[in-house]
Design a protein around this motif. Structure first.
Motif, PDB file in Angstrom:
ATOM      1  N   VAL A  53       0.788  -1.200  -0.046  1.00 49.58           N
ATOM      2  CA  VAL A  53      -0.093   0.145   0.065  1.00 49.58           C
ATOM      3  C   VAL A  53       0.704   1.185  -0.053  1.00 49.58           C
ATOM      4  CG1 VAL A  53      -1.857   1.390   1.200  1.00 49.58           C
ATOM      5  CG2 VAL A  53      -1.779  -1.330   1.332  1.00 49.58           C
ATOM      6  N   THR A  54       0.544   2.101  -1.014  1.00 47.35           N
ATOM      7  CA  THR A  54       1.061   3.577  -0.899  1.00 47.35           C
ATOM      8  C   THR A  54       0.199   4.412  -0.369  1.00 47.35           C
ATOM      9  OG1 THR A  54       2.487   2.968  -2.854  1.00 47.35           O
ATOM     10  CG2 THR A  54       2.668   5.178  -2.526  1.00 47.35           C
ATOM     11  N   ASP A  55       0.673   5.135   0.547  1.00 45.02           N
ATOM     12  CA  ASP A  55      -0.233   5.928   1.532  1.00 45.02           C
ATOM     13  C   ASP A  55       0.407   7.374   1.617  1.00 45.02           C
ATOM     14  OD1 ASP A  55      -2.106   7.053   3.225  1.00 45.02           O
ATOM     15  OD2 ASP A  55      -1.469   6.057   4.911  1.00 45.02           O
ATOM     16  N   SER A  56      -0.575   8.282   0.808  1.00 46.33           N
ATOM     17  CA  SER A  56       0.073   9.766   0.709  1.00 46.33           C
ATOM     18  C   SER A  56      -1.477  10.552   1.007  1.00 46.33           C
ATOM     19  CB  SER A  56       0.736  10.061  -0.496  1.00 46.33           C
ATOM     20  OG  SER A  56       1.135  11.223  -0.923  1.00 46.33           O
TER      21      SER A  56
ATOM     22  N   SER B  59      -6.016   8.940  -7.973  1.00 48.02           N
ATOM     23  CA  SER B  59      -5.222  10.219  -7.915  1.00 48.02           C
ATOM     24  C   SER B  59      -6.233  11.093  -7.120  1.00 48.02           C
ATOM     25  CB  SER B  59      -5.147  10.611  -9.282  1.00 48.02           C
ATOM     26  OG  SER B  59      -6.186  10.662  -9.938  1.00 48.02           O
ATOM     27  N   ALA B  60      -7.386  10.844  -6.900  1.00 43.09           N
ATOM     28  CA  ALA B  60      -8.383  11.561  -6.310  1.00 43.09           C
ATOM     29  C   ALA B  60      -9.407  10.649  -5.548  1.00 43.09           C
ATOM     30  CB  ALA B  60      -8.882  12.622  -6.909  1.00 43.09           C
ATOM     31  N   ASN B  61     -10.100  11.217  -4.651  1.00 44.06           N
ATOM     32  CA  ASN B  61     -11.058  10.342  -4.033  1.00 44.06           C
ATOM     33  C   ASN B  61     -10.582   9.252  -3.294  1.00 44.06           C
ATOM     34  OD1 ASN B  61     -12.945  12.445  -4.918  1.00 44.06           O
ATOM     35  ND2 ASN B  61     -13.399  11.299  -6.666  1.00 44.06           N
ATOM     36  N   LYS B  62      -9.349   9.280  -2.659  1.00 43.67           N
ATOM     37  CA  LYS B  62      -8.435   8.277  -2.233  1.00 43.67           C
ATOM     38  C   LYS B  62      -9.059   7.583  -0.825  1.00 43.67           C
ATOM     39  CE  LYS B  62      -5.272  11.094  -2.270  1.00 43.67           C
ATOM     40  NZ  LYS B  62      -3.754  11.675  -2.001  1.00 43.67           N
ATOM     41  N   PRO B  63      -9.203   6.399  -0.799  1.00 49.12           N
ATOM     42  CA  PRO B  63      -9.526   5.878   0.465  1.00 49.12           C
ATOM     43  C   PRO B  63      -8.380   5.563   1.521  1.00 49.12           C
ATOM     44  CG  PRO B  63      -8.917   4.040  -1.406  1.00 49.12           C
ATOM     45  CD  PRO B  63      -8.922   5.500  -1.972  1.00 49.12           C
ATOM     46  N   SER B  64      -8.498   5.303   2.739  1.00 50.47           N
ATOM     47  CA  SER B  64      -7.592   5.598   3.472  1.00 50.47           C
ATOM     48  C   SER B  64      -6.988   4.213   4.257  1.00 50.47           C
ATOM     49  CB  SER B  64      -7.880   6.231   4.868  1.00 50.47           C
ATOM     50  OG  SER B  64      -9.125   5.815   5.372  1.00 50.47           O
ATOM     51  N   LEU B  65      -5.827   4.063   4.681  1.00 51.16           N
ATOM     52  CA  LEU B  65      -5.183   2.987   5.243  1.00 51.16           C
ATOM     53  C   LEU B  65      -5.167   3.336   6.718  1.00 51.16           C
ATOM     54  CD1 LEU B  65      -3.438   0.394   5.281  1.00 51.16           C
ATOM     55  CD2 LEU B  65      -1.448   1.828   5.089  1.00 51.16           C
ATOM     56  N   THR B  66      -5.843   2.165   7.396  1.00 51.27           N
ATOM     57  CA  THR B  66      -6.123   2.196   8.802  1.00 51.27           C
ATOM     58  C   THR B  66      -6.314   1.037   9.253  1.00 51.27           C
ATOM     59  OG1 THR B  66      -7.480   3.387  10.434  1.00 51.27           O
ATOM     60  CG2 THR B  66      -8.658   2.483   8.757  1.00 51.27           C
ATOM     61  N   THR B  67      -6.642   0.927  10.672  1.00 57.74           N
ATOM     62  CA  THR B  67      -6.829  -0.491  11.580  1.00 57.74           C
ATOM     63  C   THR B  67      -8.082  -0.480  11.815  1.00 57.74           C
ATOM     64  OG1 THR B  67      -5.908   0.459  13.394  1.00 57.74           O
ATOM     65  CG2 THR B  67      -4.208  -0.716  12.001  1.00 57.74           C
TER      66      THR B  67
END
Length: 205
Positions: A8-11, A29-37
Motif C-alpha cells: 500500500v502506498t499511503d500519501s 489520484s483523487a477520492n482516495k480511500p485511507s489505510l487504517t486499522t
C-alpha cells in the motif's frame, strides 16, 4: 491478490495498492480511500461512499469468460444503497461481473454481458446472504464449468448457469475495488462504504 497489510502506498490517502502475487496495480489520484486499522488492530483499506472513493486497475484481474475464483474479506459500515466490492468491466460495452452488497443488506454476485442483459439465467443475481454491519465477512464468487457460484461466510452455494451473453475482453477494461463502472452513466457508481481487508483471485489453469 491485494492485502491491506502489504503493497500500500499511503500519501494523505491510498494512492496505490499493489498485487502481491501478480503485477496488477490499483491506483487513485483523487477520492482516495485511507489505510487504517479496525477495532482489532488489523490493517484495512477504508472506503467512504460519500466521498466516492475507489481504486482502479486498467486491466482485468481475471478472464471472466473462463473458470476463476475471487475471495473478498470486508466489513460494511452501513448499507443505504448498492455498494460494490469488486467489479470487472468493459467500458465500451455493458459487460461487467463482480460482487456487491445490495440496498437490502445482502451480498450478491452479478454477471452482465455486452448488451447489458444478464449473462446468467438467475436474473436477480446470486446470493441474498445477509451482511451485518461492522462485522468481518468473507465472500466468494466462482465460475466453474459454465456456472457462476456465490457464497458468504461458508454458506451453501447460490448458483446459476451462464447463458449465451458474451463478455468482450478487448478495448477499455478495468478492475475496480470499492465501486462499479456504470455503463449507462459513463463513470463509476455504487461506491463501497466500509473496510476491505483483502481480495484474492485465482485464474483458471
Amino acid at each position: 491478490a491485494v492485502r491491506a497489510s502489504a503493497g500500500v502506498t499511503d500519501s494523505s490517502g491510498v494512492t496505490a495498492w499493489a498485487d502481491q502475487i501478480g503485477n496488477l496495480l490499483f491506483t487513485a489520484s483523487a477520492n482516495k480511500p485511507s489505510l487504517t486499522t479496525d477495532a482489532n488492530g488489523k490493517a484495512v483499506i477504508r472506503f467512504s461512499a460519500a466521498s466516492s472513493q475507489k481504486l482502479v486497475c486498467n486491466s482485468l484481474a481475471i478472464d471472466p469468460t473462463k473458470d476463476f475464483t475471487i475471495f473478498a474479506s470486508f466489513s460494511c459500515a452501513s448499507v443505504t444503497a448498492e455498494r460494490n466490492i469488486i467489479d470487472l468491466a468493459n467500458h465500451g460495452k455493458s459487460s461487467r461481473i463482480g460482487m456487491s452488497v445490495t440496498t437490502y443488506g445482502t451480498k450478491r454476485g452479478y454477471a452482465y454481458g455486452d448488451t447489458g442483459a444478464w449473462s446468467i439465467n438467475n436474473q436477480n443475481g446470486l446470493g441474498g446472504f445477509t451482511v451485518s454491519n461492522n462485522v468481518r465477512h468473507v465472500a466468494v464468487l466462482m465460475r466453474k464449468s459454465n456456472r457462476l457460484f456465490s457464497q458468504l461466510d461458508g454458506s451453501a452455494w447460490s448458483e446459476s448457469d451462464f447463458n449465451a451473453e458474451t463478455f468482450t475482453l478487448t478495448g477499455t477494461v478495468s478492475t475496480s475495488i470499492g465501486a462499479m463502472w456504470g455503463p449507462g452513466a459513463g463513470n463509476y457508481v455504487d461506491f463501497f462504504n466500509g473496510d476491505i481487508y483483502e481480495i484474492d483471485w485465482k485464474k483458471s489453469a
